[in-house]
Design a protein around this motif. Structure first.
Motif, PDB file in Angstrom:
ATOM      1  N   GLN A  22     -22.801   6.964 -32.857  1.00 40.58           N
ATOM      2  CA  GLN A  22     -23.182   5.544 -32.894  1.00 40.58           C
ATOM      3  C   GLN A  22     -22.057   4.682 -32.317  1.00 40.58           C
ATOM      4  O   GLN A  22     -22.293   3.829 -31.464  1.00 40.58           O
ATOM      5  CB  GLN A  22     -23.480   5.115 -34.344  1.00 40.58           C
ATOM      6  CG  GLN A  22     -23.807   3.646 -34.503  1.00 40.58           C
ATOM      7  CD  GLN A  22     -25.176   3.271 -33.951  1.00 40.58           C
ATOM      8  OE1 GLN A  22     -26.111   4.063 -34.047  1.00 40.58           O
ATOM      9  NE2 GLN A  22     -25.279   2.105 -33.364  1.00 40.58           N
ATOM     10  N   GLU A  23     -20.833   4.910 -32.777  1.00 43.35           N
ATOM     11  CA  GLU A  23     -19.691   4.122 -32.294  1.00 43.35           C
ATOM     12  C   GLU A  23     -19.426   4.377 -30.816  1.00 43.35           C
ATOM     13  O   GLU A  23     -19.148   3.438 -30.058  1.00 43.35           O
ATOM     14  CB  GLU A  23     -18.449   4.460 -33.125  1.00 43.35           C
ATOM     15  CG  GLU A  23     -18.537   4.004 -34.567  1.00 43.35           C
ATOM     16  CD  GLU A  23     -17.469   4.605 -35.463  1.00 43.35           C
ATOM     17  OE1 GLU A  23     -17.020   3.897 -36.381  1.00 43.35           O
ATOM     18  OE2 GLU A  23     -17.090   5.778 -35.250  1.00 43.35           O
ATOM     19  N   LEU A  24     -19.525   5.626 -30.396  1.00 41.54           N
ATOM     20  CA  LEU A  24     -19.330   5.946 -28.979  1.00 41.54           C
ATOM     21  C   LEU A  24     -20.393   5.266 -28.127  1.00 41.54           C
ATOM     22  O   LEU A  24     -20.088   4.710 -27.063  1.00 41.54           O
ATOM     23  CB  LEU A  24     -19.379   7.460 -28.753  1.00 41.54           C
ATOM     24  CG  LEU A  24     -18.195   8.261 -29.274  1.00 41.54           C
ATOM     25  CD1 LEU A  24     -18.482   9.749 -29.192  1.00 41.54           C
ATOM     26  CD2 LEU A  24     -16.928   7.907 -28.516  1.00 41.54           C
ATOM     27  N   GLY A  25     -21.632   5.317 -28.579  1.00 47.65           N
ATOM     28  CA  GLY A  25     -22.713   4.672 -27.844  1.00 47.65           C
ATOM     29  C   GLY A  25     -22.472   3.186 -27.665  1.00 47.65           C
ATOM     30  O   GLY A  25     -22.672   2.642 -26.572  1.00 47.65           O
ATOM     31  N   GLU A  26     -22.013   2.524 -28.720  1.00 46.05           N
ATOM     32  CA  GLU A  26     -21.730   1.081 -28.630  1.00 46.05           C
ATOM     33  C   GLU A  26     -20.607   0.810 -27.638  1.00 46.05           C
ATOM     34  O   GLU A  26     -20.673  -0.143 -26.866  1.00 46.05           O
ATOM     35  CB  GLU A  26     -21.373   0.537 -30.010  1.00 46.05           C
ATOM     36  CG  GLU A  26     -22.548   0.490 -30.962  1.00 46.05           C
ATOM     37  CD  GLU A  26     -22.147   0.150 -32.395  1.00 46.05           C
ATOM     38  OE1 GLU A  26     -20.963  -0.202 -32.633  1.00 46.05           O
ATOM     39  OE2 GLU A  26     -23.023   0.256 -33.277  1.00 46.05           O
TER      40      GLU A  26
END
Length: 154
Positions: A22-26
């Motif tokens: 999730q954090e990488l995607g953001e």
């Protein structure tokens, strides 16, 4: 072949490998599933070799960091393998490189104190039958911590 998003992903993961999909995607303007799949592909293809913790040497009582240059007097496959076995058996040796130039090897070592460094040099390295010269440099201060590999160059 790595695209710019792969390179950004590698850069981000080198700084913080704990980031979730999730954090990488953001951070990369990807969906979490896309970010996760890219990370898995980079792992599978060998771009990402491992995830490790960087431990503070001083907290472990390792007050001395040094670089040790070793010159062998006998060269050849067997002496090189024998010396490699020796340095791989020593936990104080945290990195080892073969070199061009006068020294054959450069070792990065961490020791509790000067006595431990002295024992490593005089009781372990110097007695090796192939070793003819050992020179050490004690690190006074590390101006730049071991950092991530550059991902902005091809």
């Amino acid at each position: 072949m790595l695209d710019p998003t792969d390179l950004r992903l590698l850069n981000v993961l080198q700084k913080d490998a704990h980031l979730t999909a999730q954090e990488l995607g953001e951070m990369l303007n990807l969906s979490p599933s896309q970010a996760g799949r890219r990370r898995q592909r980079l792992e599978a293809e060998g771009y990402i070799k491992a995830y490790v913790a960087r431990v503070a040497p001083d907290r472990l009582g390792l007050a001395i960091q040094a670089f040790v240059q070793v010159q062998l007097g006998i060269h050849g496959p067997e002496p090189a393998r024998d010396f490699a076995r020796l340095i791989n058996s020593r936990s104080e040796v945290t990195g080892a490189w073969t070199l061009t130039g006068e020294a054959d090897y450069l070792l990065r070592v961490y020791c509790a104190d000067l006595g431990a460094l002295h024992r490593l040099i005089h009781e372990v390295l110097m007695p090796h039958p192939s070793v003819t010269r050992v020179q050490s440099q004690i690190v006074m201060d590390q101006l730049k911590q071991d950092g991530p590999l550059p991902t902005d160059t091809p």
